[in-house]
Design a protein around this motif. Sequence first.
Motif, PDB file in Angstrom:
ATOM      1  N   UNK A 543       0.839  -1.204   0.000  1.00 28.57           N
ATOM      2  CA  UNK A 543       0.000   0.000   0.000  1.00 28.57           C
ATOM      3  C   UNK A 543       0.870   1.248   0.000  1.00 28.57           C
ATOM      4  N   UNK A 544       1.893   1.282   0.858  1.00 24.54           N
ATOM      5  CA  UNK A 544       2.741   2.473   0.912  1.00 24.54           C
ATOM      6  C   UNK A 544       3.554   2.632  -0.377  1.00 24.54           C
ATOM      7  N   UNK A 545       3.980   1.515  -0.980  1.00 25.72           N
ATOM      8  CA  UNK A 545       4.707   1.607  -2.249  1.00 25.72           C
ATOM      9  C   UNK A 545       3.798   2.120  -3.352  1.00 25.72           C
ATOM     10  N   UNK A 546       2.565   1.592  -3.412  1.00 28.42           N
ATOM     11  CA  UNK A 546       1.612   2.080  -4.412  1.00 28.42           C
ATOM     12  C   UNK A 546       1.319   3.563  -4.204  1.00 28.42           C
ATOM     13  N   UNK A 547       1.256   4.002  -2.953  1.00 34.50           N
ATOM     14  CA  UNK A 547       1.010   5.410  -2.661  1.00 34.50           C
ATOM     15  C   UNK A 547       2.171   6.283  -3.135  1.00 34.50           C
ATOM     16  N   UNK A 548       3.391   5.800  -2.945  1.00 33.92           N
ATOM     17  CA  UNK A 548       4.550   6.560  -3.411  1.00 33.92           C
ATOM     18  C   UNK A 548       4.537   6.706  -4.933  1.00 33.92           C
ATOM     19  N   UNK A 549       4.091   5.647  -5.622  1.00 31.22           N
ATOM     20  CA  UNK A 549       4.004   5.731  -7.085  1.00 31.22           C
ATOM     21  C   UNK A 549       2.968   6.779  -7.488  1.00 31.22           C
ATOM     22  N   UNK A 550       1.825   6.792  -6.785  1.00 31.71           N
ATOM     23  CA  UNK A 550       0.806   7.819  -7.051  1.00 31.71           C
ATOM     24  C   UNK A 550       1.363   9.210  -6.766  1.00 31.71           C
ATOM     25  N   UNK A 551       2.130   9.307  -5.662  1.00 37.34           N
ATOM     26  CA  UNK A 551       2.626  10.626  -5.244  1.00 37.34           C
ATOM     27  C   UNK A 551       3.631  11.205  -6.223  1.00 37.34           C
TER      28      UNK A 551
END
Length: 887
Positions: A543-551
């Motif tokens: 989840x945090x990795x996917x969020x970083x990609x979005x960010x």
Amino acid sequence: MSHQKSDDEMIKNQRNTARYFVETRHIAWVLLIGTCLWGIYGYLNMPQRKDPDIPVRVAVALTPWPGSSAEKIENLITKKIESKVAENSKVTDIKSISRTSLSVVYIELDEKIKDSAKELDDIKLKLDSINDLPDGAGPINFIKDFGDTAALMLTVASPKVNEVEIALRSSAVKKAIETTRAQAGPVEGVPRFTLVVNFPQSISPRLVSQSLDQFARFTREIGYASDVRLIEGAGFVGLDGASAASEEELLGYMRRFLQERTQASEFDPDVWAPIVIRDPLETQGRMTAAAGDKYSYREMDDFTDEIEKTIKTVPVASKVSRSGILNEKVYLEYSQERVASYGFRGANLRDILSARNITVPGGQLQVEGKNLNIDPSGEFKSEEEIGDVVVATSNGGAPVYLRDLVTTVRSYDSPARYLNFYTWRDNQGGWHRTRAITLSIQMRAGEKIGEFGKAVDAVLADLKKRLPDDLVMARTSDQPLQVEENVHLFMNSLYEALVLVVIVSLIGFWEWRSALLMACSIPITLAMTFGMMYLLGIDLQQVSIATLIIALGLLVDDPVVAGDAIKRDLALGHPPVVSAWLGPTKLATAILYATITNIVAYLPFLMLTGDMGKFIYSLPIVLACSLVASRLVSMTFIPLLGYYLLKPKPEKPIEERRKTGFAAKYYRVGTWAIEHRWRALLGSLAFLVLGLVLFSQLRQQFTPKDLSYLSYVDVWLPEDAPLSETDRAAGQAENIIRDVAREFGKEHSESGEVLESLTTFLGGGGPRFWFSVSPELQQLNYAQIIIQVKDKHDTNHLVGPLQTALSAGVPGARIDVRQLESGAAVGLPVAIRISGDDIPTLRSFAEQLKEIFRSIPKAARPRDDWGDESFAVKLQIDSDRANMVGI
């Protein structure tokens, strides 16, 4: 407000971080280096795992009562357990299943509690206080780590017997057949046959030879064989006789014998499939076709026990468990007549053996200032010592040993209730299905899963030196690989973002200096984000990795605006030391509110409750960290770097820029929209309506299916199915899976093969290898097949064809092909619970509901959790006789 002041007033009176970082550049460079080091330290030291860490809130209580009906178990066991569990105020949901011989009670705690271990311990104490269970029922097995997920699943399988051993065995069998037939001579008009059963040489042939001897008498009784002789050798036992029956008929007689006379479906689990040999010259070909596993279950137990003990020494590994072990017992075989001839009853054996087999400590004795531990003798160390027990005396006074009355045999639990098989491909491309034991390895909390995987690899590399070279070891669930791929995906996205930012900046600003400034802003912002995540205790997971990609698409907004503002201020003629901070300062309020707006847009995710809220908790937090970092960088390090990178460049007047290039086209479109604003408004509304229409056609799902190498198949048979039938159905399903995967590979894969392996668990589910997969408890009518493919992008495309083929190809079984889910599992999309006291009425309502679902085109495979009514035998006993009555 800064934009209401003149430039001179701001230069004279404004004091902010942007100005401080430009005017005190030596301090700013130290802070920049410190920020980068802080981010690197946070990234390297933050915990890494596959899924977010969610506390376990689910437990299960298992209570066996062998031979009892589901109704009795419900009334006498399940209800007692439910009422006792309900005494805990933190329990929110209690679900139970009462099956023949087993009570299953699922317990779910309140999602708001933080210390679930304390409440589970309290429930355990309450269950331990139940002391009025029926005779023969229990004990209550309370499993509170039901929700723990294995970080790594290692399957250890036996290879098939190699060609050299087959050749040696074939030679010995051929010689034994020829010798026996030479001694027996031909039977006129009737061809001879030899029924051969092979097994690993590490096990005793006594059990198999006894069974074959009984089968020889059985064939004589039914008149299908004559002149039957027993042959024995190293690793094989056989029967040679004369019979006109075909090979299929002879093997059918054996199956009939096993079912009718021994109440079993097969010989000892270690033996190979029996073969029939007519011509001794065909021996090697027959044995090659029926070649079995090289290592016995006992040897596999020893191998995996060594692996388990060694992996437990790894500091980052917390718990290691094994699935598929076939437990052993010591059996005493005796004749009632022989025991009675000594004036002894078989019922007394238990008391005699328990009196001798002393396992309790003898305490301590203080002698001359020392404590001496007393170790009572008599504990059995092997099955041979059991035969040395004196049970009586003869008329002459000589001792009678137990070995004189019984035969002591060490063998496996019979029939087996839980087995594990692994289907793998050899170097020549051939598929093999062999016995296996699967180890599930959990990682300690707060550790890095990449380091965990490397540590396990190092241990296994050392272990392989002490284990057989041909032992098959495979990672059948590999979360370190998943995390590594997710990190690689993020790094690739970062590189792509840097390239795209440079390209867009070059196109938009048409100079390399601005592009370089924007490219530098991304790693600096990410470094600050990693530092914040480390301080907040956020770990690196999907989840945090996917969020970083979005960010990555959001965190460049503020630096772009700040950099453009510096360029515009330089064009006004201000010196670089002033423009570097004055430009961003003019837009500071707009940048601040844009950042706040983006953060607030994602904060509602924090309002989600339950396991899904905990699963997605890091998404709004990480996004907020990245956006705050972007805001800070745009007002600190962008002015600093802009001072060095950006140079004054005169810009054309606005009126001139509106006449050529992209700006001219944009100006004309904007002017037309303003002059015809009602038409523009109607056009935008039309696009909005079109978007809503298209949105309504999309399939809705809160979390997507996980992109994984793994999927799994649930195989359900009727409640009364034995494990042998479950094995047969699972074998059929495995063959269909291989066929479908092969056809799919011919069309979609260059190598022609997409399937990596199959891991099958018979009699229950495998370890919990995925957060969203709740393992099925052990039950003979259930099998789970874990499918592993070479390319995880093929998993989604295989599910549909597999479901169609399996539903049509395995009659009598209910089969579900499932993908792994992100977050909490959805399971069955629609489930209806019918409650009541009258069982026939409940079954009637359930059938009506299933008919309703069958009439819905989009509904598939409706079922109930009771299954079909099973056949039972009621034993009615009176003082004179016992009658067996089928019900």
